[in-house]
Design an enzyme around this catalytic site. Structure first.
Site, PDB file in Angstrom:
ATOM      1  N   GLY A 129      -4.885   6.659 -12.806  1.00 23.58           N
ATOM      2  CA  GLY A 129      -5.508   6.099 -11.612  1.00 23.58           C
ATOM      3  C   GLY A 129      -4.910   6.586 -10.307  1.00 23.58           C
ATOM      4  O   GLY A 129      -5.552   6.513  -9.253  1.00 23.58           O
TER       5      GLY A 129
ATOM      6  N   ASP B 131     -14.168   6.635  -2.283  1.00 23.81           N
ATOM      7  CA  ASP B 131     -13.792   6.248  -3.655  1.00 23.81           C
ATOM      8  C   ASP B 131     -14.624   7.027  -4.673  1.00 23.81           C
ATOM      9  O   ASP B 131     -14.130   7.394  -5.745  1.00 23.81           O
ATOM     10  CB  ASP B 131     -14.027   4.749  -3.877  1.00 23.81           C
ATOM     11  CG  ASP B 131     -13.057   3.892  -3.095  1.00 23.81           C
ATOM     12  OD1 ASP B 131     -11.906   4.320  -2.886  1.00 23.81           O
ATOM     13  OD2 ASP B 131     -13.448   2.780  -2.679  1.00 23.81           O
TER      14      ASP B 131
ATOM     15  N   SER C 188       0.817  -1.214   0.000  1.00 24.32           N
ATOM     16  CA  SER C 188       0.000   0.000   0.000  1.00 24.32           C
ATOM     17  C   SER C 188       0.849   1.262   0.000  1.00 24.32           C
ATOM     18  O   SER C 188       1.865   1.366   0.684  1.00 24.32           O
ATOM     19  CB  SER C 188      -0.900   0.015   1.230  1.00 24.32           C
ATOM     20  OG  SER C 188      -1.547   1.266   1.305  1.00 24.32           O
TER      21      SER C 188
ATOM     22  N   ASN D 183     -20.849  -3.309 -18.818  1.00 23.00           N
ATOM     23  CA  ASN D 183     -20.122  -4.372 -18.116  1.00 23.00           C
ATOM     24  C   ASN D 183     -20.129  -5.647 -18.941  1.00 23.00           C
ATOM     25  O   ASN D 183     -21.070  -5.897 -19.701  1.00 23.00           O
ATOM     26  CB  ASN D 183     -20.786  -4.628 -16.749  1.00 23.00           C
ATOM     27  CG  ASN D 183     -19.871  -5.400 -15.817  1.00 23.00           C
ATOM     28  OD1 ASN D 183     -18.714  -5.035 -15.647  1.00 23.00           O
ATOM     29  ND2 ASN D 183     -20.382  -6.471 -15.226  1.00 23.00           N
ATOM     30  N   ARG D 184     -19.031  -6.432 -18.784  1.00 22.39           N
ATOM     31  CA  ARG D 184     -18.949  -7.717 -19.481  1.00 22.39           C
ATOM     32  C   ARG D 184     -20.183  -8.562 -19.162  1.00 22.39           C
ATOM     33  O   ARG D 184     -20.833  -9.093 -20.054  1.00 22.39           O
ATOM     34  CB  ARG D 184     -17.658  -8.435 -19.055  1.00 22.39           C
ATOM     35  CG  ARG D 184     -17.495  -9.812 -19.626  1.00 22.39           C
ATOM     36  CD  ARG D 184     -16.185 -10.429 -19.191  1.00 22.39           C
ATOM     37  NE  ARG D 184     -16.089 -10.589 -17.735  1.00 22.39           N
ATOM     38  CZ  ARG D 184     -15.041 -11.096 -17.097  1.00 22.39           C
ATOM     39  NH1 ARG D 184     -13.975 -11.486 -17.789  1.00 22.39           N
ATOM     40  NH2 ARG D 184     -15.047 -11.212 -15.789  1.00 22.39           N
ATOM     41  N   THR D 185     -20.502  -8.686 -17.880  1.00 21.34           N
ATOM     42  CA  THR D 185     -21.712  -9.404 -17.468  1.00 21.34           C
ATOM     43  C   THR D 185     -22.847  -8.385 -17.431  1.00 21.34           C
ATOM     44  O   THR D 185     -22.968  -7.588 -16.499  1.00 21.34           O
ATOM     45  CB  THR D 185     -21.516 -10.029 -16.065  1.00 21.34           C
ATOM     46  OG1 THR D 185     -20.288 -10.742 -16.060  1.00 21.34           O
ATOM     47  CG2 THR D 185     -22.659 -10.958 -15.703  1.00 21.34           C
TER      48      THR D 185
ATOM     49  N   LYS E 147     -14.480  -4.172   2.483  1.00 22.99           N
ATOM     50  CA  LYS E 147     -15.291  -2.961   2.311  1.00 22.99           C
ATOM     51  C   LYS E 147     -16.780  -3.171   2.596  1.00 22.99           C
ATOM     52  O   LYS E 147     -17.465  -2.238   3.007  1.00 22.99           O
ATOM     53  CB  LYS E 147     -15.125  -2.400   0.899  1.00 22.99           C
ATOM     54  CG  LYS E 147     -13.774  -1.744   0.669  1.00 22.99           C
ATOM     55  CD  LYS E 147     -13.714  -1.107  -0.715  1.00 22.99           C
ATOM     56  CE  LYS E 147     -12.338  -0.528  -0.971  1.00 22.99           C
ATOM     57  NZ  LYS E 147     -12.271   0.237  -2.216  1.00 22.99           N
TER      58      LYS E 147
ATOM     59  N   GLY F  22     -18.350  -3.755 -10.773  1.00 19.15           N
ATOM     60  CA  GLY F  22     -17.905  -4.351  -9.517  1.00 19.15           C
ATOM     61  C   GLY F  22     -17.847  -3.279  -8.439  1.00 19.15           C
ATOM     62  O   GLY F  22     -18.554  -2.256  -8.516  1.00 19.15           O
ATOM     63  N   GLY F  23     -17.001  -3.484  -7.449  1.00 19.29           N
ATOM     64  CA  GLY F  23     -16.920  -2.542  -6.331  1.00 19.29           C
ATOM     65  C   GLY F  23     -16.534  -1.144  -6.781  1.00 19.29           C
ATOM     66  O   GLY F  23     -17.176  -0.145  -6.414  1.00 19.29           O
TER      67      GLY F  23
HETATM   68  P1  ATR Z   1     -13.292  -4.032  -8.224  1.00 19.79           P
HETATM   69  O1  ATR Z   1     -13.562  -4.022  -6.754  1.00 19.79           O
HETATM   70  O2  ATR Z   1     -11.878  -3.608  -8.589  1.00 19.79           O
HETATM   71  O3  ATR Z   1     -14.331  -3.314  -8.998  1.00 19.79           O
HETATM   72  P2  ATR Z   1     -14.550  -6.510  -8.898  1.00 19.79           P
HETATM   73  O4  ATR Z   1     -15.644  -6.146  -7.970  1.00 19.79           O
HETATM   74  O5  ATR Z   1     -14.028  -7.906  -8.897  1.00 19.79           O
HETATM   75  O6  ATR Z   1     -13.295  -5.580  -8.636  1.00 19.79           O
HETATM   76  O7  ATR Z   1     -15.007  -6.095 -10.375  1.00 19.79           O
HETATM   77  C1  ATR Z   1     -14.178  -6.336 -11.476  1.00 19.79           C
HETATM   78  C2  ATR Z   1     -14.797  -5.653 -12.692  1.00 19.79           C
HETATM   79  O8  ATR Z   1     -13.909  -5.860 -13.796  1.00 19.79           O
HETATM   80  C3  ATR Z   1     -16.131  -6.234 -13.114  1.00 19.79           C
HETATM   81  O9  ATR Z   1     -16.906  -5.226 -13.709  1.00 19.79           O
HETATM   82  C4  ATR Z   1     -15.710  -7.293 -14.142  1.00 19.79           C
HETATM   83  O10 ATR Z   1     -16.714  -7.649 -15.060  1.00 19.79           O
HETATM   84  P3  ATR Z   1     -17.763  -8.842 -14.693  1.00 19.79           P
HETATM   85  O11 ATR Z   1     -18.764  -8.243 -13.765  1.00 19.79           O
HETATM   86  O12 ATR Z   1     -18.326  -9.258 -15.995  1.00 19.79           O
HETATM   87  O13 ATR Z   1     -16.936  -9.929 -14.032  1.00 19.79           O
HETATM   88  C5  ATR Z   1     -14.619  -6.555 -14.839  1.00 19.79           C
HETATM   89  N1  ATR Z   1     -13.694  -7.439 -15.534  1.00 19.79           N
HETATM   90  C6  ATR Z   1     -12.752  -8.231 -14.985  1.00 19.79           C
HETATM   91  N2  ATR Z   1     -12.083  -8.905 -15.945  1.00 19.79           N
HETATM   92  C7  ATR Z   1     -12.619  -8.518 -17.137  1.00 19.79           C
HETATM   93  C8  ATR Z   1     -12.345  -8.824 -18.506  1.00 19.79           C
HETATM   94  N3  ATR Z   1     -11.383  -9.696 -18.853  1.00 19.79           N
HETATM   95  N4  ATR Z   1     -13.096  -8.221 -19.457  1.00 19.79           N
HETATM   96  C9  ATR Z   1     -14.067  -7.344 -19.129  1.00 19.79           C
HETATM   97  N5  ATR Z   1     -14.363  -7.001 -17.854  1.00 19.79           N
HETATM   98  C10 ATR Z   1     -13.654  -7.573 -16.875  1.00 19.79           C
END
Ligand code: ATR
Length: 267
Positions: free
Chosen positions: A232, A100, A14, A146-148, A65, A125-126
């Site tokens: 970032g 954040d 960190s 988002n991917r998903t 968190k 995600g978070g």
């Molecule tokens: P964080 O706390 O850093 O946001 P997280 O909660 O694990 O970490 O979320 C990761 C994010 O990166 C998600 O939006 C994830 O997409 P999914 O919800 O579809 O899993 C995205 N992510 C991670 N790997 C990816 C990839 N190879 N291509 C596209 N999106 C990706």
């Protein structure tokens, strides 16, 4: 002497300790900032222990968190995001904040970006949750991609003025947007971007939450397209600045904290 700290697992690398301690030194505040690595299931217990030990403030990172919510009274934004990254022990129970969200908006504003019109947040995600709420509260309409895709829709249902999309819609979404934030992990320690280069343009401000490497492929391609780029480390800086100010009640010495952070990143 006041003790501040970070709980996470792992927290080994960190950059928060040098960043905060540079701020204390600059303002003549008698305080230290240390890292704690409790077992992964013990986030709430760690917060209770910190209160007993009279710790003044804690930052919270992965995987705690969400878990620490049960040990604090979250403010409205932290409750809506469903995650706490900053705890102030001046109250009983301690108050939980999420800096954040403001980290992202202050990073953009610091680069002259006006937060109005349309934003695209990639990731649900978070980090995506915090950034989407932050930009929406600042007054932007937010398209979450988002991917998903189901996760994008679910988050868009919670965030005001937001819509959910798949990554295949990024080209259309970005054509009308003035702000783009990458809140995925894509590009971390790898030369990949979550956004097609041909979707980037000169009227965009692009913030990448990824700070390792500091110049990601997304930021490189955004700069090539004439966009304003915000790395970032600015988001990391301003989440820390916001925590510092909540804890100490003073304006943070932003330049000093930024210099300490950047020095740590260069090591
Ligand atoms: P964080 O706390 O850093 O946001 P997280 O909660 O694990 O970490 O979320 C990761 C994010 O990166 C998600 O939006 C994830 O997409 P999914 O919800 O579809 O899993 C995205 N992510 C991670 N790997 C990816 C990839 N190879 N291509 C596209 N999106 C990706």
């Amino acid at each position: 002497m006041d003790v501040y700290g970070l709980i996470g697992n792992p927290v080994g690398h960190s950059l928060s300790p040098p960043m905060h301690e540079a701020g204390y030194e600059e303002l003549g505040i008698d305080a230290r900032y240390v890292t704690f690595e409790p077992p992964a299931d013990d986030g709430a217990k760690a917060v209770e222990a910190a209160a007993t030990l009279d710790v003044a403030g804690l930052n919270v990172t992965v995987p705690f968190k969400q878990d620490v919510l049960e040990a604090v009274a979250p403010d409205d934004l932290a409750a809506r995001i469903g995650a706490v990254n900053t705890i102030d022990f001046a109250t009983d129970p301690p108050t939980g904040y999420n800096t954040d969200a403001v980290g992202a908006t202050r990073a953009l504003e610091d680069h002259g970006v006006t937060l109005s019109g349309e934003a695209v947040v990639v990731g649900a995600g978070g980090a995506g949750r915090a950034v989407a709420f932050g930009l929406a509260d600042a007054g932007m309409s937010v398209a979450i991609a988002n991917r998903t895709v189901e996760k994008a829709h679910a988050l868009a249902d919670e965030v005001p003025n937001a819509t959910g999309h798949g990554l295949d819609e990024l080209g259309d979404l970005l054509a009308d947007a003035s702000v783009l934030v990458n809140a995925t992990t894509v590009g971390m320690k790898e030369d990949r971007s979550p956004v097609p280069a041909d979707a980037l343009h000169g009227d965009l401000a692009v913030l990448d939450a990824v700070y390792d490497p500091i110049e990601t492929r997304l930021l490189r391609e955004a700069a090539d397209a004439g966009a304003t780029t915000v790395d970032g480390a600015w988001m990391l800086l301003y989440q820390g600045v916001e925590a510092f100010e909540r804890w100490t009640g003073e304006s943070a010495p932003v330049e000093t904290m930024n210099a300490a952070l950047r020095a740590g990143l260069d090591e």
